[in-house]
Design a protein around this motif. Structure first.
Motif, PDB file in Angstrom:
ATOM      1  N   SER A 154       0.831  -1.190   0.000  1.00  0.00           N
ATOM      2  CA  SER A 154       0.000   0.000   0.000  1.00  0.00           C
ATOM      3  C   SER A 154       0.871   1.248   0.000  1.00  0.00           C
ATOM      4  O   SER A 154       2.096   1.168   0.064  1.00  0.00           O
ATOM      5  CB  SER A 154      -0.910  -0.004   1.228  1.00  0.00           C
ATOM      6  OG  SER A 154      -1.795   1.086   1.174  1.00  0.00           O
ATOM      7  N   THR A 155       0.203   2.401  -0.063  1.00  0.00           N
ATOM      8  CA  THR A 155       0.906   3.679   0.068  1.00  0.00           C
ATOM      9  C   THR A 155       1.009   4.013   1.554  1.00  0.00           C
ATOM     10  O   THR A 155       0.288   3.425   2.352  1.00  0.00           O
ATOM     11  CB  THR A 155       0.124   4.795  -0.655  1.00  0.00           C
ATOM     12  OG1 THR A 155      -1.206   4.781  -0.129  1.00  0.00           O
ATOM     13  CG2 THR A 155       0.078   4.575  -2.139  1.00  0.00           C
ATOM     14  N   PRO A 156       1.872   4.964   1.961  1.00  0.00           N
ATOM     15  CA  PRO A 156       1.930   5.330   3.369  1.00  0.00           C
ATOM     16  C   PRO A 156       0.557   5.764   3.887  1.00  0.00           C
ATOM     17  O   PRO A 156      -0.129   6.547   3.241  1.00  0.00           O
ATOM     18  CB  PRO A 156       2.921   6.506   3.393  1.00  0.00           C
ATOM     19  CG  PRO A 156       3.767   6.306   2.201  1.00  0.00           C
ATOM     20  CD  PRO A 156       2.878   5.685   1.172  1.00  0.00           C
ATOM     21  N   PHE A 157       0.160   5.215   5.015  1.00  0.00           N
ATOM     22  CA  PHE A 157      -1.111   5.502   5.690  1.00  0.00           C
ATOM     23  C   PHE A 157      -2.325   5.196   4.809  1.00  0.00           C
ATOM     24  O   PHE A 157      -3.420   5.715   5.046  1.00  0.00           O
ATOM     25  CB  PHE A 157      -1.168   6.966   6.156  1.00  0.00           C
ATOM     26  CG  PHE A 157      -0.014   7.341   7.039  1.00  0.00           C
ATOM     27  CD1 PHE A 157       0.074   6.834   8.326  1.00  0.00           C
ATOM     28  CD2 PHE A 157       1.003   8.164   6.571  1.00  0.00           C
ATOM     29  CE1 PHE A 157       1.140   7.157   9.132  1.00  0.00           C
ATOM     30  CE2 PHE A 157       2.079   8.488   7.376  1.00  0.00           C
ATOM     31  CZ  PHE A 157       2.148   7.976   8.665  1.00  0.00           C
TER      32      PHE A 157
ATOM     33  N   MET B  52       9.477   7.879   1.923  1.00  0.00           N
ATOM     34  CA  MET B  52       8.500   7.710   3.001  1.00  0.00           C
ATOM     35  C   MET B  52       8.045   6.260   3.126  1.00  0.00           C
ATOM     36  O   MET B  52       7.925   5.728   4.237  1.00  0.00           O
ATOM     37  CB  MET B  52       7.300   8.617   2.702  1.00  0.00           C
ATOM     38  CG  MET B  52       6.241   8.604   3.767  1.00  0.00           C
ATOM     39  SD  MET B  52       6.811   9.401   5.262  1.00  0.00           S
ATOM     40  CE  MET B  52       5.264   9.743   6.052  1.00  0.00           C
ATOM     41  N   ILE B  53       7.827   5.603   1.986  1.00  0.00           N
ATOM     42  CA  ILE B  53       7.270   4.246   2.043  1.00  0.00           C
ATOM     43  C   ILE B  53       8.246   3.287   2.717  1.00  0.00           C
ATOM     44  O   ILE B  53       7.842   2.352   3.401  1.00  0.00           O
ATOM     45  CB  ILE B  53       6.877   3.770   0.618  1.00  0.00           C
ATOM     46  CG1 ILE B  53       6.151   2.417   0.671  1.00  0.00           C
ATOM     47  CG2 ILE B  53       8.062   3.665  -0.307  1.00  0.00           C
ATOM     48  CD1 ILE B  53       4.828   2.454   1.337  1.00  0.00           C
ATOM     49  N   ILE B  56       7.877   3.714   6.415  1.00  0.00           N
ATOM     50  CA  ILE B  56       6.636   3.059   6.851  1.00  0.00           C
ATOM     51  C   ILE B  56       6.838   1.545   6.912  1.00  0.00           C
ATOM     52  O   ILE B  56       6.366   0.873   7.837  1.00  0.00           O
ATOM     53  CB  ILE B  56       5.481   3.408   5.877  1.00  0.00           C
ATOM     54  CG1 ILE B  56       5.162   4.895   5.938  1.00  0.00           C
ATOM     55  CG2 ILE B  56       4.247   2.564   6.173  1.00  0.00           C
ATOM     56  CD1 ILE B  56       4.225   5.320   7.031  1.00  0.00           C
TER      57      ILE B  56
END
Lengths: 240, 164
Positions: A154-157, B52-53, B56
């Motif tokens: 998935s994408t972040p959040f 960012m990913i 995460i």
């Protein structure tokens, strides 16, 4: 040039080749899902497993990540390799039973049973979409998250990120998110219905690495011997 | 909420803006704020030049990191085989009843987070409950209240849990 033995044939690989590259160069078919020539090698699907070594001291490696080495002895079609590949197909089919690519591959390799509970995750975690996003699209918008049975891509959040340009490359390359086979028995994950059709619509993966490329066309290897015998007799009658 | 990037920049400065320090930096942020605020991840991503990913991926992989705010005290109930047969699930139920949150949840006043763990490796003293790194051995339903009380009344005891 690196000299090595593949299926007892002496072959030469170029510097930087993997076993899979070498096999492809010599026309030996090795099934794979997570490999793509434009992306980095990943070794996730384990379908390209080959056996390396001699005698009793052999081991299974994924040919897409194992570099060609001088004097390496490789077997791509042993019983152990073929059975492991079938098991991998069966396991992947249980997570993504709707994937036409998997269904076709299962039929091709003669996987006729599906013994695991269907989980309908519609993803086999091959990582193709993550890699194409990072390596070809240079976006790095999607990636793996969590771990174990909660793993997801998935994408972040889980929201649209500014990195994602909605280019659709992930969907283009995905082997799972496409229409499932609408064959004669579409409800089951595996029916092999296409194998019984004549001519069959999938190219049959020949366990014996048949060098006659249109193996599926002649059908001798997938039809019952009695049927083949009938075919041979018929033209004789016409001639007579 | 923690929305000021400068708070996190200070933490990053304590280490170095190199990719290899990602986990120590995340650990520091986690211990200071009890979770990883989205702004912190964005700041770390920018400073360390990591997508960012990928941050995460790391943050969601390890149990030590949380992307949702955690309580002040983390209560971990062991659900391993040895603790399970000695009544671990019942102790978890009792905690759930008293804290009024399901396993994995945080109480409304942000005081407690209830978690489960597969095994802590000290099966001999099971069923085990761990609160903020302090181990409580051979727990029973009756002992749950006293364990919670120690931490609920922490402020009255100069910030230290009472001795057993």
């Amino acid at each position: 040039m690196i000299k090595m033995l593949i299926n007892n044939l002496e072959v030469q690989a170029e510097e930087g080749y993997t076993i899979l590259d070498t096999c492809k160069f010599y026309g030996l078919e090795i099934p794979t899902i997570c490999h793509n020539d434009g992306l980095s090698n990943y070794g996730a699907c384990r379908l390209c497993l080959v056996e390396i070594g001699e005698g009793t001291n052999t081991k299974m490696v994924s040919s897409c990540t194992y570099p060609a080495q001088e004097g390496l002895v490789v077997h791509t079609d042993t019983r152990r390799v073929l059975e492991t590949r079938k098991m991998m197909i069966e396991l992947m089919l249980s997570t993504a039973p709707g994937s036409k690519i998997l269904q076709d591959m299962a039929a091709k390799m003669g996987v006729k049973q599906q013994r695991f509970e269907l989980r309908n995750e519609e993803c086999m975690y091959c990582g193709l979409c993550v890699r194409i996003c990072a390596e070809q699209m240079d976006a790095r918008a999607i990636g793996f998250q969590n771990r174990g049975y909660q793993r997801k891509i998935s994408t972040p959040f889980d929201v649209k990120s500014k990195e994602c340009r909605l280019c659709g490359a992930c969907m283009y390359i995905c082997p799972a998110c496409q229409l499932r086979c609408q064959g004669p028995d579409a409800e089951t994950a595996i029916c092999s219905g296409c194998l019984d059709m004549d001519p069959t619509c999938v190219d049959v993966y020949d366990e014996l690495q048949c060098w006659m490329y249109d193996a599926g066309e002649c059908g001798t290897c997938i039809r019952k011997p009695s049927e083949v015998a009938d075919d041979i007799e018929e033209p004789k009658e016409k001639n007579a | 909420m923690h929305n000021d990037p400068s708070e996190f920049e200070a933490i990053i400065e304590r280490h170095s803006s190199e990719k290899q320090y990602l986990i120590p930096i995340l650990q520091d942020i986690q211990s200071q704020f009890n979770y990883l605020p989205p702004v912190a991840l964005a700041t770390v991503s920018k400073q360390l030049d990591i997508p960012m990913i990928d941050i995460i991926s790391v943050a969601s992989f390890y149990n030590a990191f949380s992307l949702t705010p955690r309580g002040e005290h983390v209560v971990t109930v062991c659900m391993g085989t040895a603790c399970h047969v000695r009544g671990g699930p019942k102790i978890l139920e009792e905690f759930e009843r008293r804290l009024k949150v399901p396993a994995g949840g945080t109480t409304e006043n942000k005081q407690f987070t209830l978690e489960t763990v597969a095994c802590l490796g000290c099966c001999a003293i099971g069923p085990v409950v761990v609160v903020d790194g302090d181990y409580y051995a051979q727990q029973t339903i009756g002992k749950v209240e006293s364990v919670l009380k120690k931490y609920a009344s922490k402020e009255k005891n100069n910030g230290k849990p009472r001795e057993n």
